[in-house]
Scaffold this active site. Structure first.
Site, PDB file in Angstrom:
ATOM      1  N   CYS A  52       0.811  -1.225   0.000  1.00  9.25           N
ATOM      2  CA  CYS A  52       0.000   0.000   0.000  1.00  9.25           C
ATOM      3  C   CYS A  52       0.841   1.270   0.000  1.00  9.25           C
ATOM      4  O   CYS A  52       0.330   2.349  -0.302  1.00  9.25           O
ATOM      5  CB  CYS A  52      -0.927   0.011   1.212  1.00  9.25           C
ATOM      6  SG  CYS A  52      -1.992  -1.412   1.261  1.00  9.25           S
ATOM      7  N   HIS A  66      -3.645   7.041   3.703  1.00  8.97           N
ATOM      8  CA  HIS A  66      -3.970   5.829   2.933  1.00  8.97           C
ATOM      9  C   HIS A  66      -5.395   5.409   3.271  1.00  8.97           C
ATOM     10  O   HIS A  66      -5.786   5.363   4.438  1.00  8.97           O
ATOM     11  CB  HIS A  66      -2.982   4.724   3.319  1.00  8.97           C
ATOM     12  CG  HIS A  66      -3.357   3.368   2.814  1.00  8.97           C
ATOM     13  ND1 HIS A  66      -3.739   3.139   1.516  1.00  8.97           N
ATOM     14  CD2 HIS A  66      -3.419   2.170   3.444  1.00  8.97           C
ATOM     15  CE1 HIS A  66      -4.012   1.854   1.368  1.00  8.97           C
ATOM     16  NE2 HIS A  66      -3.832   1.247   2.518  1.00  8.97           N
ATOM     17  N   ASN A 113     -10.152  -0.373   0.006  1.00 10.26           N
ATOM     18  CA  ASN A 113      -8.691  -0.276   0.065  1.00 10.26           C
ATOM     19  C   ASN A 113      -8.119  -0.706  -1.292  1.00 10.26           C
ATOM     20  O   ASN A 113      -8.188  -1.884  -1.637  1.00 10.26           O
ATOM     21  CB  ASN A 113      -8.184  -1.183   1.190  1.00 10.26           C
ATOM     22  CG  ASN A 113      -6.672  -1.147   1.329  1.00 10.26           C
ATOM     23  OD1 ASN A 113      -5.973  -0.548   0.512  1.00 10.26           O
ATOM     24  ND2 ASN A 113      -6.173  -1.793   2.367  1.00 10.26           N
TER      25      ASN A 113
HETATM   26  N1  ACO Z   1     -18.714  -9.656   8.336  1.00  9.26           N
HETATM   27  C1  ACO Z   1     -19.168 -10.073   9.534  1.00  9.26           C
HETATM   28  N2  ACO Z   1     -18.359 -10.481  10.530  1.00  9.26           N
HETATM   29  C2  ACO Z   1     -17.042 -10.492  10.278  1.00  9.26           C
HETATM   30  C3  ACO Z   1     -16.508 -10.092   9.046  1.00  9.26           C
HETATM   31  C4  ACO Z   1     -17.403  -9.661   8.053  1.00  9.26           C
HETATM   32  N3  ACO Z   1     -17.007  -9.243   6.850  1.00  9.26           N
HETATM   33  N4  ACO Z   1     -15.180 -10.197   9.121  1.00  9.26           N
HETATM   34  C5  ACO Z   1     -14.864 -10.649  10.331  1.00  9.26           C
HETATM   35  N5  ACO Z   1     -16.015 -10.837  11.032  1.00  9.26           N
HETATM   36  C6  ACO Z   1     -16.153 -11.335  12.388  1.00  9.26           C
HETATM   37  C7  ACO Z   1     -14.967 -12.155  12.844  1.00  9.26           C
HETATM   38  O1  ACO Z   1     -15.108 -13.480  12.386  1.00  9.26           O
HETATM   39  C8  ACO Z   1     -15.073 -12.032  14.336  1.00  9.26           C
HETATM   40  O2  ACO Z   1     -16.041 -12.916  14.775  1.00  9.26           O
HETATM   41  P1  ACO Z   1     -15.789 -13.784  16.120  1.00  9.26           P
HETATM   42  O3  ACO Z   1     -15.629 -12.757  17.223  1.00  9.26           O
HETATM   43  O4  ACO Z   1     -17.014 -14.607  16.211  1.00  9.26           O
HETATM   44  O5  ACO Z   1     -14.528 -14.547  15.868  1.00  9.26           O
HETATM   45  C9  ACO Z   1     -15.623 -10.627  14.544  1.00  9.26           C
HETATM   46  O6  ACO Z   1     -16.177 -10.222  13.285  1.00  9.26           O
HETATM   47  C10 ACO Z   1     -14.585  -9.626  14.977  1.00  9.26           C
HETATM   48  O7  ACO Z   1     -13.459  -9.779  14.128  1.00  9.26           O
HETATM   49  P2  ACO Z   1     -12.227  -8.870  14.307  1.00  9.26           P
HETATM   50  O8  ACO Z   1     -11.242  -9.206  13.230  1.00  9.26           O
HETATM   51  O9  ACO Z   1     -11.757  -8.875  15.704  1.00  9.26           O
HETATM   52  O10 ACO Z   1     -12.892  -7.460  13.976  1.00  9.26           O
HETATM   53  P3  ACO Z   1     -12.230  -6.050  14.057  1.00  9.26           P
HETATM   54  O11 ACO Z   1     -13.069  -5.194  14.915  1.00  9.26           O
HETATM   55  O12 ACO Z   1     -10.784  -6.108  14.320  1.00  9.26           O
HETATM   56  O13 ACO Z   1     -12.421  -5.545  12.552  1.00  9.26           O
HETATM   57  C11 ACO Z   1     -11.118  -5.331  10.572  1.00  9.26           C
HETATM   58  C12 ACO Z   1     -11.851  -6.277  11.506  1.00  9.26           C
HETATM   59  C13 ACO Z   1     -12.122  -4.405   9.943  1.00  9.26           C
HETATM   60  C14 ACO Z   1     -10.431  -6.140   9.482  1.00  9.26           C
HETATM   61  C15 ACO Z   1     -10.102  -4.531  11.400  1.00  9.26           C
HETATM   62  O14 ACO Z   1      -9.280  -5.400  12.139  1.00  9.26           O
HETATM   63  C16 ACO Z   1      -9.257  -3.682  10.562  1.00  9.26           C
HETATM   64  O15 ACO Z   1      -9.720  -2.706  10.033  1.00  9.26           O
HETATM   65  N6  ACO Z   1      -7.957  -4.005  10.440  1.00  9.26           N
HETATM   66  C17 ACO Z   1      -7.063  -3.303   9.585  1.00  9.26           C
HETATM   67  C18 ACO Z   1      -7.175  -3.936   8.293  1.00  9.26           C
HETATM   68  C19 ACO Z   1      -6.725  -3.038   7.238  1.00  9.26           C
HETATM   69  O16 ACO Z   1      -7.344  -2.033   6.954  1.00  9.26           O
HETATM   70  N7  ACO Z   1      -5.662  -3.439   6.633  1.00  9.26           N
HETATM   71  C20 ACO Z   1      -5.156  -2.755   5.615  1.00  9.26           C
HETATM   72  C21 ACO Z   1      -4.087  -1.821   6.089  1.00  9.26           C
HETATM   73  S1  ACO Z   1      -2.645  -2.132   5.274  1.00  9.26           S
HETATM   74  C22 ACO Z   1      -3.118  -2.254   3.766  1.00  9.26           C
HETATM   75  O17 ACO Z   1      -3.784  -1.386   3.275  1.00  9.26           O
HETATM   76  C23 ACO Z   1      -2.803  -3.478   3.054  1.00  9.26           C
END
Ligand code: ACO
Length: 330
Positions: free
Chosen positions: A114, A257, A287
């Site tokens: 990214c 970003h 993204n």
């Molecule tokens: N829909 C519904 N539920 C979901 C989904 C979805 N699409 N995806 C995950 N879940 C569930 C998980 O299975 C989990 O369930 P569980 O508690 O029963 O196991 C629950 O939601 C919580 O999952 P987490 O991963 O803990 O959720 P979090 O609040 O951390 O949000 C997210 C997830 C959005 C991916 C977050 O961690 C995030 O934004 N991370 C950064 C990711 C990112 O943007 N990366 C890119 C940056 S670098 C680059 O650009 C490459």
């Protein structure tokens, strides 16, 4: 604050097909409500077979060249930030060079996930410092959905395809554009496993007849990535402001970003920059990895969010890990 390098033109291109959260509800167990609350993403663009990395880059480059008042023949170097080039060989930059009708330029790809755009801009700055007459096309183009596992709800809702482009030259009085005042980059390979696309690389090769496994697609420890993204984009932005003696109140726009609205908002809060100065388009494009920053810069200029004279802080974070920040005066 003396800039040596100026962005003379900007351009963007996204695929025609728009995929909504409701569309994704039909593919995986998710909901519009979950996606919007956790990421701020409402739609993303998804390429068809003819909308390749080089095709999107070509269209974005055309816009950037028009704005710069240049023809393709004027270019001396082509740098493409991407990890989803059309092929392993030839590079996206060589394919793009050919599509632009050019030969005998210097053409190379930059792999920094990214952060690919800012890394490519730094390469361009180096080229311009070495050869001041250079006219460098920097593109960042990603078909991220070619490396998206549509059965993995934790990643497939995040990504989209797109491209952005910039034409850079040495600065000179009277030129219009975005003057790059300073740019700072960093990386930490020890954390590479937290966000990876490993399958098909030479350490994880596929042999004839192998089935594509999950490792072929983007895999991510979302929560860890989130923490590192916020921490590193904030810290490198503060370092860049400090070394240029720029106070946060002097900034007109923060352009992070576009990975996730919560990351964008957290960086804005930590830098104490009011939300109305923070550019956001992740809601419409998701993204788009390396393409995210030039796509956002182009749109912010086109819509007037960034005005003539504005001082813009750009910051980015991606797989590797890689991250960076730039100060640009438009
Ligand atoms: N829909 C519904 N539920 C979901 C989904 C979805 N699409 N995806 C995950 N879940 C569930 C998980 O299975 C989990 O369930 P569980 O508690 O029963 O196991 C629950 O939601 C919580 O999952 P987490 O991963 O803990 O959720 P979090 O609040 O951390 O949000 C997210 C997830 C959005 C991916 C977050 O961690 C995030 O934004 N991370 C950064 C990711 C990112 O943007 N990366 C890119 C940056 S670098 C680059 O650009 C490459």
């Amino acid at each position: 604050m003396k800039a040596q390098c100026i962005i003379r033109g900007l351009g963007l291109k996204v695929p025609k097909k728009v995929v909504s959260n409701a569309d994704l509800e039909k593919l995986v167990e998710t909901s519009d409500e979950w996606i919007v609350t956790r990421t701020g993403i409402r739609t993303r663009c998804v390429a068809n077979a003819s909308e390749t990395c080089s095709e999107l880059a070509l269209a974005a480059a055309g816009q950037a060249l028009d704005q710069a008042g240049m023809a393709a023949e004027d270019l001396t170097h082509i740098v493409v930030g991407t990890f989803s080039a059309d092929y392993v060989i030839p590079s996206a930059a060589c394919v793009l060079e050919h599509k632009l009708g050019l030969k005998n330029r210097v053409a190379l790809d930059v792999s920094a996930a990214c952060s690919g755009f800012l890394y490519s801009v730094e390469v361009a700055r180096g080229l311009i410092a070495l050869h001041p007459e250079s006219r460098v096309l920097v593109c960042a183009s990603e078909i991220l959905t070619s490396r998206t596992n549509w059965e993995d709800r934790s990643t497939c809702v995040l990504f989209g395809d797109g491209a952005g482009a910039a034409v850079l030259t040495a600065d000179a009085p009277g030129l219009a554009g975005g003057r790059i005042i300073d740019l700072l980059l960093a990386s930490d390979g020890s954390l590479g496993d937290l966000l990876s696309v490993k399958g098909g690389g030479s350490a994880a090769p596929y042999r004839l007849g192998d089935r594509v496994g999950e490792e072929f697609f983007a895999q991510m420890m979302g929560r860890e990535v989130y923490k590192h993204a916020v921490r590193n984009m904030t810290a490198i932005s503060q370092d860049l402001l400090a070394r240029n003696r720029v106070h946060k109140d002097d900034l007109d726009v923060l352009l992070p970003h576009q990975a996730n609205l919560r990351i964008i908002e957290a960086v804005g809060r930590k830098l104490d920059i009011p939300p109305e100065k923070v550019f956001v388009n992740v809601d419409r494009y998701g993204n788009t990895s390396a393409a995210s920053v030039p796509l956002a810069l182009t749109e912010a200029r086109q819509t007037g969010f960034i005005k003539d004279g504005d001082l813009v802080l750009v910051t980015t974070f991606g797989g590797g890990f890689t991250w960076g920040a730039a100060l640009i005066r438009f």
